[in-house]
Design an enzyme around this catalytic site. Structure first.
Site, PDB file in Angstrom:
ATOM      1  N   HIS A  51       0.850  -1.200   0.000  1.00 56.72           N
ATOM      2  CA  HIS A  51       0.000   0.000   0.000  1.00 56.72           C
ATOM      3  C   HIS A  51       0.878   1.239   0.000  1.00 56.72           C
ATOM      4  O   HIS A  51       2.092   1.145   0.098  1.00 56.72           O
ATOM      5  CB  HIS A  51      -0.994  -0.015   1.164  1.00 56.72           C
ATOM      6  CG  HIS A  51      -0.398   0.091   2.536  1.00 56.72           C
ATOM      7  ND1 HIS A  51       0.414  -0.882   3.085  1.00 56.72           N
ATOM      8  CD2 HIS A  51      -0.491   1.065   3.485  1.00 56.72           C
ATOM      9  CE1 HIS A  51       0.773  -0.518   4.310  1.00 56.72           C
ATOM     10  NE2 HIS A  51       0.251   0.657   4.569  1.00 56.72           N
ATOM     11  N   HIS A  53       1.472   3.906   1.945  1.00 64.10           N
ATOM     12  CA  HIS A  53       2.038   4.664   3.064  1.00 64.10           C
ATOM     13  C   HIS A  53       3.564   4.756   2.981  1.00 64.10           C
ATOM     14  O   HIS A  53       4.238   3.802   2.608  1.00 64.10           O
ATOM     15  CB  HIS A  53       1.604   4.043   4.401  1.00 64.10           C
ATOM     16  CG  HIS A  53       0.185   4.385   4.770  1.00 64.10           C
ATOM     17  ND1 HIS A  53      -0.543   3.663   5.685  1.00 64.10           N
ATOM     18  CD2 HIS A  53      -0.625   5.387   4.338  1.00 64.10           C
ATOM     19  CE1 HIS A  53      -1.757   4.205   5.810  1.00 64.10           C
ATOM     20  NE2 HIS A  53      -1.824   5.238   5.000  1.00 64.10           N
ATOM     21  N   ASP A  55       5.972   4.765   5.120  1.00 64.80           N
ATOM     22  CA  ASP A  55       6.857   3.840   5.859  1.00 64.80           C
ATOM     23  C   ASP A  55       6.938   2.468   5.175  1.00 64.80           C
ATOM     24  O   ASP A  55       7.642   1.574   5.641  1.00 64.80           O
ATOM     25  CB  ASP A  55       6.436   3.701   7.339  1.00 64.80           C
ATOM     26  CG  ASP A  55       5.050   3.107   7.523  1.00 64.80           C
ATOM     27  OD1 ASP A  55       4.124   3.487   6.773  1.00 64.80           O
ATOM     28  OD2 ASP A  55       4.882   2.258   8.425  1.00 64.80           O
ATOM     29  N   HIS A  56       6.233   2.327   4.037  1.00 59.38           N
ATOM     30  CA  HIS A  56       6.313   1.095   3.229  1.00 59.38           C
ATOM     31  C   HIS A  56       6.930   1.352   1.853  1.00 59.38           C
ATOM     32  O   HIS A  56       7.266   0.410   1.142  1.00 59.38           O
ATOM     33  CB  HIS A  56       4.916   0.481   3.051  1.00 59.38           C
ATOM     34  CG  HIS A  56       4.289   0.081   4.355  1.00 59.38           C
ATOM     35  ND1 HIS A  56       4.070  -1.233   4.715  1.00 59.38           N
ATOM     36  CD2 HIS A  56       3.872   0.828   5.411  1.00 59.38           C
ATOM     37  CE1 HIS A  56       3.538  -1.266   5.929  1.00 59.38           C
ATOM     38  NE2 HIS A  56       3.401  -0.028   6.369  1.00 59.38           N
ATOM     39  N   HIS A 105      -7.477  -0.472   5.649  1.00 57.09           N
ATOM     40  CA  HIS A 105      -6.421   0.400   6.179  1.00 57.09           C
ATOM     41  C   HIS A 105      -6.181   1.546   5.189  1.00 57.09           C
ATOM     42  O   HIS A 105      -6.176   2.719   5.560  1.00 57.09           O
ATOM     43  CB  HIS A 105      -5.162  -0.447   6.385  1.00 57.09           C
ATOM     44  CG  HIS A 105      -3.962   0.311   6.833  1.00 57.09           C
ATOM     45  ND1 HIS A 105      -3.837   0.845   8.091  1.00 57.09           N
ATOM     46  CD2 HIS A 105      -2.803   0.612   6.181  1.00 57.09           C
ATOM     47  CE1 HIS A 105      -2.653   1.447   8.204  1.00 57.09           C
ATOM     48  NE2 HIS A 105      -2.007   1.319   7.053  1.00 57.09           N
ATOM     49  N   ASP A 126      -0.269  -3.822   6.351  1.00 52.67           N
ATOM     50  CA  ASP A 126      -0.916  -3.291   7.557  1.00 52.67           C
ATOM     51  C   ASP A 126      -2.398  -3.682   7.610  1.00 52.67           C
ATOM     52  O   ASP A 126      -3.212  -2.948   8.152  1.00 52.67           O
ATOM     53  CB  ASP A 126      -0.806  -1.760   7.592  1.00 52.67           C
ATOM     54  CG  ASP A 126       0.608  -1.285   7.843  1.00 52.67           C
ATOM     55  OD1 ASP A 126       1.491  -2.127   8.095  1.00 52.67           O
ATOM     56  OD2 ASP A 126       0.838  -0.060   7.784  1.00 52.67           O
ATOM     57  N   HIS A 164       4.555  -4.831  10.798  1.00 51.94           N
ATOM     58  CA  HIS A 164       4.959  -4.150  12.042  1.00 51.94           C
ATOM     59  C   HIS A 164       5.038  -5.153  13.192  1.00 51.94           C
ATOM     60  O   HIS A 164       4.296  -6.140  13.218  1.00 51.94           O
ATOM     61  CB  HIS A 164       3.942  -3.069  12.449  1.00 51.94           C
ATOM     62  CG  HIS A 164       3.955  -1.847  11.586  1.00 51.94           C
ATOM     63  ND1 HIS A 164       4.798  -0.784  11.807  1.00 51.94           N
ATOM     64  CD2 HIS A 164       3.214  -1.536  10.489  1.00 51.94           C
ATOM     65  CE1 HIS A 164       4.574   0.145  10.885  1.00 51.94           C
ATOM     66  NE2 HIS A 164       3.628  -0.285  10.079  1.00 51.94           N
TER      67      HIS A 164
HETATM   68 ZN   LIG Z   1       0.055   1.692   6.524  1.00 46.28          ZN
END
Ligand SMILES: [Zn+2]
Length: 252
Positions: A51, A53, A55-56, A105, A126, A164
């Site tokens: 996805h 985001h 942090d990915h 998410h 996530d 995570h």
């Molecule tokens: Zn995420």
């Protein structure tokens, strides 16, 4: 033979590193530096994204610049060379990899099921966490509930690679949501010991999640009673129970 290792990034992210022979792939590289270090001079073959985001995805540009590799993921993300959608299949490390749309998410979220000789390896970003699930940033409770139901229907020995390390906090919530569930108590004890040794609690499995993840257990009488104490009616649907649990967890 496929080897799968976690590359820790930021505070609690895992970038999953898949290797077969000289081929190396990573899932959700939020940061390029720890990936380059883990490769120890080897060439990255490709990148998989679940996805959008940061942090990915934050490490993608730097890794593509260095390795000129393909990027498989949702077509909404800049830099994706191979857009993936629900029902797609492609070959990854000489194995079949299946794509599931799992909105909730985020709306663009996908999960990847790699069919290896020792069973399915699920990379779910996530969406499904060990004993928990992702927050609803973009989707509705009904969408997330349907996405989780889809993943929960995979074989029980499916290995689950979440993005995570949230397991202990999730298990504390799971204990509050279903205090009489001995599997949760046992998992909390065992995963606490794992974290004390500084080891990842992942991968999980679909079987373990079905036994201990409150978001997959909306039919449990005890969870229904706890949800009722947090606002649902006695005849609440599974989606309503799910939405109440998610809201309760957001403020836990
Ligand atoms: Zn995420």
């Amino acid at each position: 033979m496929i080897t799968i290792r976690p590359i820790p990034a930021f505070n609690d992210n895992y970038i999953w590193h898949l290797q077969a022979g000289n081929e190396h792939w990573v899932v959700d590289p939020g940061d390029a530096a720890p990936v380059k270090k883990a490769l120890e001079g080897a060439k990255l073959s490709g990148i998989l994204l679940t996805h959008h985001h940061f942090d990915h995805t934050g490490g993608v540009a730097s890794l593509v610049k260095e390795f000129d590799c393909p990027v498989f993921g949702p077509g909404t993300i800049d830099g994706v060379t191979h857009p993936l959608a629900d029902g797609d299949q492609f070959t990854l490390l000489q194995r079949d990899c299946e794509v599931f749309a799992v909105p909730g998410h985020t709306l663009d979220h996908i999960a990847l099921a790699l069919h290896a000789s020792d069973g399915i390896h699920l990379f779910c970003g996530d969406t499904l966490f060990a004993a928990g699930c992702g927050r609803l940033f973009e989707g509705t409770p009904a969408q997330m509930h349907e996405s989780l139901t889809k993943l929960a229907s995979l074989p029980e020995d499916t290995k689950v690679y979440c993005a995570h390390e949230y397991t202990l906090a999730n298990l504390q919530f799971a204990s509050a949501a279903e205090p009489g569930n001995g599997d949760i108590t046992a998992r909390l004890e065992s995963d606490r010991a794992t974290r004390d040794r500084d080891q990842p609690t992942l991968p999980s499995s679909i079987g373990l999640e079905l036994a201990t993840n409150p978001f997959l257990r909306t039919g449990s009488p005890e969870i229904r009673a706890q949800a009722a104490a947090h606002g649902t009616t006695p005849d609440a649907s599974a989606v309503e129970i799910f939405a109440t649990l998610r809201h309760w967890k957001d403020n836990f």
